[in-house]
Design a protein around this motif. Structure first.
Motif, short mmCIF file in Angstrom:
data_model
loop_
_atom_site.label_atom_id
_atom_site.label_comp_id
_atom_site.label_asym_id
_atom_site.label_seq_id
_atom_site.Cartn_x
_atom_site.Cartn_y
_atom_site.Cartn_z
N ASP A 166 1.26 -1.18 -0.23
CA ASP A 166 -0.15 0.09 -0.01
C ASP A 166 0.84 1.37 0.14
O ASP A 166 2.15 0.95 0.75
N ASP A 167 0.24 2.56 -0.78
CA ASP A 167 0.81 3.47 -0.81
C ASP A 167 -0.64 4.47 0.72
O ASP A 167 -1.28 5.02 0.62
N CYS A 174 -0.53 7.13 1.19
CA CYS A 174 -1.04 8.44 0.67
C CYS A 174 -2.68 7.99 0.43
O CYS A 174 -3.43 8.85 0.34
N ASP A 175 -1.95 6.72 -0.26
CA ASP A 175 -3.74 6.05 -0.79
C ASP A 175 -4.61 5.78 -0.18
O ASP A 175 -5.27 6.34 0.11
N THR A 221 3.95 0.29 5.62
CA THR A 221 3.95 0.41 4.24
C THR A 221 5.54 1.22 3.81
O THR A 221 5.71 0.80 1.83
N GLN A 222 6.01 1.14 4.25
CA GLN A 222 7.57 1.07 4.17
C GLN A 222 8.21 0.10 4.35
O GLN A 222 9.70 -0.10 4.11
#
Length: 233
Positions: free
Chosen positions: A35-36, A38-39, A65-66
């Motif tokens: 996933d991003d 921000c999304d 997410t990182q």
């Protein structure tokens, strides 16, 4: 659109300095490194946000997410990590560095010298009846490491999750995407910290008081973010 409600056992509102704030948890799917962030914020939180709102996001959600969630089976603790983990005070609210795998991650993240210095300072602090010196010396990276707990959502019940990389930058990127101020927070049922804020003008001390009772919860709620809304009189 479904109405946002508080997590079980948590208060939706809190009064700070005579002003009432709603803390509205936002339910998401299980966020992963595919996933991003921000999304995720745009998809799940933006539809509920109003003028004057602020979004706060769990540091663990950002870290996942990182690619900063590491499976326990992939961590090979050195003997020093095993020894040091035995001296960590364990609480009902999280493992912290109390197992060899999380301590090994602290040694990697912070460096052996700093962790040994923190352990020495912790010992001195305990002699004077004071706790918390370890994390003061070891720093945010050590304090942000989370181990698996019984109620952790799979697959993270098999992972050590490190703190997010550059939470200040991440908060600004999310804010630019959604058009609202953003906080990256490390909350638990004992308190918390604000790791990143999209606007330097945000009163972090005030926001920490608003979020101090951890409205996101600590188990399987799947609410890794929430909305702060000042309630008008």
């Amino acid at each position: 659109m479904a109405e946002l409600t508080s997590n079980e056992g948590k208060d939706l509102s809190i009064e700070v300095d005579g002003i009432r704030y709603d803390r509205l948890p936002v339910h998401t799917h299980v966020v992963t490194d595919e996933d991003d962030i921000c999304d995720v914020a745009e998809t799940y939180a933006s539809p509920f946000m109003r003028e004057g709102d602020m979004l706060f996001i769990s540091e663990k959600c950002v870290a996942c997410t990182q690619q900063r969630a590491i499976f326990m089976k992939d961590i090979k603790p050195r003997r020093l990590a095993v020894i040091l983990s035995h001296f960590v005070t364990k609480t009902p609210h999280g493992i912290g560095l109390g197992i060899p795998e999380t301590m090994e991650c602290a040694l990697r993240e912070c460096g052996t010298f700093r962790i040994l210095l923190a352990a020495f300072c912790s010992l001195i602090g305990k002699l004077f009846g004071q706790r918390g010196w370890f994390y003061i010396v070891a720093g945010r990276k050590a304090a942000s490491i989370d181990g698996p707990c019984p109620n952790t959502i799979p697959p993270y019940n098999q992972c050590v999750v490190l703190g997010p990389d550059d939470p200040e930058k991440v908060s600004r990127e999310i804010a630019e995407r959604i058009g609202f101020p953003v906080l990256i927070v490390d909350l638990n049922d004992l308190g918390g910290n604000i790791l990143g804020a999209s606007d330097p003008a945000i009163d972090r001390a005030l926001m920490l008081r608003v979020l101090g009772d951890n409205p996101l919860g600590q188990s399987g709620e799947q609410t890794p973010m929430g909305i702060i809304r000042r309630v008008q009189a």
